[in-house]
Design a protein around this motif. Structure first.
Motif, PDB file in Angstrom:
ATOM      1  N   SER A   6     -18.256  21.572 -76.335  1.00  0.00           N
ATOM      2  CA  SER A   6     -16.500  22.560 -76.956  1.00  0.00           C
ATOM      3  C   SER A   6     -16.638  23.498 -75.786  1.00  0.00           C
ATOM      4  O   SER A   6     -17.276  23.949 -75.043  1.00  0.00           O
ATOM      5  CB  SER A   6     -17.506  23.655 -77.957  1.00  0.00           C
ATOM      6  N   ILE A   7     -14.901  23.558 -75.390  1.00  0.00           N
ATOM      7  CA  ILE A   7     -15.028  24.242 -74.253  1.00  0.00           C
ATOM      8  C   ILE A   7     -14.458  25.675 -74.348  1.00  0.00           C
ATOM      9  O   ILE A   7     -12.683  25.315 -75.678  1.00  0.00           O
ATOM     10  CB  ILE A   7     -14.284  23.620 -73.376  1.00  0.00           C
ATOM     11  N   PRO A   8     -14.175  26.657 -74.389  1.00  0.00           N
ATOM     12  CA  PRO A   8     -13.537  28.116 -74.720  1.00  0.00           C
ATOM     13  C   PRO A   8     -12.822  28.046 -73.652  1.00  0.00           C
ATOM     14  O   PRO A   8     -12.566  28.137 -72.583  1.00  0.00           O
ATOM     15  CB  PRO A   8     -14.077  29.172 -74.746  1.00  0.00           C
TER      16      PRO A   8
ATOM     17  N   ALA B  36     -11.525  23.483 -76.498  1.00  0.00           N
ATOM     18  CA  ALA B  36     -11.246  22.204 -76.340  1.00  0.00           C
ATOM     19  C   ALA B  36     -12.466  21.490 -76.373  1.00  0.00           C
ATOM     20  O   ALA B  36     -14.090  22.329 -76.600  1.00  0.00           O
ATOM     21  CB  ALA B  36     -10.491  22.227 -75.122  1.00  0.00           C
ATOM     22  N   PHE B  37     -12.383  19.856 -76.718  1.00  0.00           N
ATOM     23  CA  PHE B  37     -13.641  19.940 -77.161  1.00  0.00           C
ATOM     24  C   PHE B  37     -13.425  18.432 -76.485  1.00  0.00           C
ATOM     25  O   PHE B  37     -12.638  17.507 -77.047  1.00  0.00           O
ATOM     26  CB  PHE B  37     -13.713  19.206 -77.803  1.00  0.00           C
ATOM     27  N   SER B  38     -13.835  17.921 -75.555  1.00  0.00           N
ATOM     28  CA  SER B  38     -14.299  16.483 -74.985  1.00  0.00           C
ATOM     29  C   SER B  38     -14.962  15.506 -75.759  1.00  0.00           C
ATOM     30  O   SER B  38     -15.598  15.618 -76.691  1.00  0.00           O
ATOM     31  CB  SER B  38     -15.035  16.973 -73.875  1.00  0.00           C
ATOM     32  N   TRP B  39     -14.500  14.594 -75.759  1.00  0.00           N
ATOM     33  CA  TRP B  39     -15.006  12.914 -77.044  1.00  0.00           C
ATOM     34  C   TRP B  39     -14.766  12.232 -75.799  1.00  0.00           C
ATOM     35  O   TRP B  39     -13.092  11.498 -74.632  1.00  0.00           O
ATOM     36  CB  TRP B  39     -13.888  12.851 -78.206  1.00  0.00           C
ATOM     37  N   ALA B  40     -15.138  10.795 -76.681  1.00  0.00           N
ATOM     38  CA  ALA B  40     -15.294   9.507 -76.145  1.00  0.00           C
ATOM     39  C   ALA B  40     -15.626   8.223 -76.787  1.00  0.00           C
ATOM     40  O   ALA B  40     -16.571   8.563 -77.496  1.00  0.00           O
ATOM     41  CB  ALA B  40     -16.755   9.459 -74.424  1.00  0.00           C
ATOM     42  N   MET B  41     -15.143   7.208 -77.497  1.00  0.00           N
ATOM     43  CA  MET B  41     -15.263   6.405 -78.214  1.00  0.00           C
ATOM     44  C   MET B  41     -15.187   5.031 -77.410  1.00  0.00           C
ATOM     45  O   MET B  41     -13.948   5.199 -77.188  1.00  0.00           O
ATOM     46  CB  MET B  41     -14.752   6.816 -79.244  1.00  0.00           C
TER      47      MET B  41
ATOM     48  N   GLY C 137     -11.779  12.027 -73.561  1.00  0.00           N
ATOM     49  CA  GLY C 137     -10.303  12.762 -74.036  1.00  0.00           C
ATOM     50  C   GLY C 137     -10.290  14.595 -74.588  1.00  0.00           C
ATOM     51  O   GLY C 137     -11.987  14.374 -74.847  1.00  0.00           O
ATOM     52  N   LEU C 138      -9.609  15.213 -74.198  1.00  0.00           N
ATOM     53  CA  LEU C 138     -10.351  16.297 -75.104  1.00  0.00           C
ATOM     54  C   LEU C 138      -9.314  16.935 -76.382  1.00  0.00           C
ATOM     55  O   LEU C 138      -7.872  16.435 -77.012  1.00  0.00           O
ATOM     56  CB  LEU C 138      -9.231  17.791 -74.511  1.00  0.00           C
ATOM     57  N   SER C 139      -9.652  17.284 -77.682  1.00  0.00           N
ATOM     58  CA  SER C 139      -8.873  17.594 -78.867  1.00  0.00           C
ATOM     59  C   SER C 139      -9.268  19.152 -78.958  1.00  0.00           C
ATOM     60  O   SER C 139      -9.566  19.996 -78.203  1.00  0.00           O
ATOM     61  CB  SER C 139      -9.354  16.367 -79.780  1.00  0.00           C
ATOM     62  N   PHE C 140      -7.549  19.602 -79.500  1.00  0.00           N
ATOM     63  CA  PHE C 140      -7.581  21.031 -79.107  1.00  0.00           C
ATOM     64  C   PHE C 140      -8.009  21.650 -81.043  1.00  0.00           C
ATOM     65  O   PHE C 140      -7.320  20.824 -81.986  1.00  0.00           O
ATOM     66  CB  PHE C 140      -6.889  21.658 -78.403  1.00  0.00           C
ATOM     67  N   ARG C 141      -8.496  22.791 -81.093  1.00  0.00           N
ATOM     68  CA  ARG C 141      -9.022  23.310 -82.806  1.00  0.00           C
ATOM     69  C   ARG C 141      -8.230  24.703 -82.463  1.00  0.00           C
ATOM     70  O   ARG C 141      -9.024  25.150 -81.024  1.00  0.00           O
ATOM     71  CB  ARG C 141     -10.491  23.111 -82.895  1.00  0.00           C
ATOM     72  N   ALA C 142      -8.209  25.995 -83.057  1.00  0.00           N
ATOM     73  CA  ALA C 142      -7.366  26.653 -83.129  1.00  0.00           C
ATOM     74  C   ALA C 142      -8.051  28.152 -84.399  1.00  0.00           C
ATOM     75  O   ALA C 142      -8.234  27.234 -85.268  1.00  0.00           O
ATOM     76  CB  ALA C 142      -6.661  27.085 -83.153  1.00  0.00           C
ATOM     77  N   ASP C 143      -7.919  28.706 -83.858  1.00  0.00           N
ATOM     78  CA  ASP C 143      -9.061  29.947 -85.652  1.00  0.00           C
ATOM     79  C   ASP C 143      -7.664  30.154 -86.307  1.00  0.00           C
ATOM     80  O   ASP C 143      -7.824  30.019 -87.298  1.00  0.00           O
ATOM     81  CB  ASP C 143      -9.165  31.082 -84.630  1.00  0.00           C
TER      82      ASP C 143
END
Length: 117
Positions: free
Chosen positions: A3-5, A82-87, A92-98
């Motif tokens: 998790s990356i703020p 931002a969340f880094s992910w790998a499959m 890549g990065l995915s983003f989430r907001a409050d």
């Protein structure tokens, strides 16, 4: 996932380019994704543009439908992470907001001096 703020104040202008859409958890059944509290998760396409730079487009997930957010409206994003992910070979990065809220439009011509004659 790491998790990356993200400091949204440094991102520049943010504009909704894809209106909120319920995120699908299972394409075969059409089941929509829910958060831990049972709220539907929505995805919003946002163009991000810093002064003097090209625009980048990111998709941001948010719990609950963002009221008033439609294509073409400037938006304010609160609590962006931002969340880094790998499959396998993909990553890549995915983003989430409050929250994602529309930015109020500046006062229109009515506030200008002179008015209609």
């Amino acid at each position: 996932m790491q998790s990356i703020p993200v400091d949204g104040t440094r991102l520049g202008t943010m504009t909704c380019i894809v209106a909120p859409e319920a995120r699908v958890a299972n394409r075969e059944t059409g089941e929509v994704r829910k958060d831990r509290e049972g709220q539907t998760v929505y995805t919003v396409g946002v163009a991000v543009r810093q002064d003097g730079r090209r625009a980048s487009i990111i998709e941001i997930s948010v719990s609950g439908e963002p009221a008033g957010v439609v294509e073409g409206v400037r938006v304010h994003v609160t609590g962006l992470t931002a969340f880094s992910w790998a499959m396998g070979d993909r990553h890549g990065l995915s983003f989430r907001a409050d929250a994602i809220t529309p930015v109020p439009a500046p006062a229109a011509a009515a506030s200008r001096k002179g008015g209609d004659a």
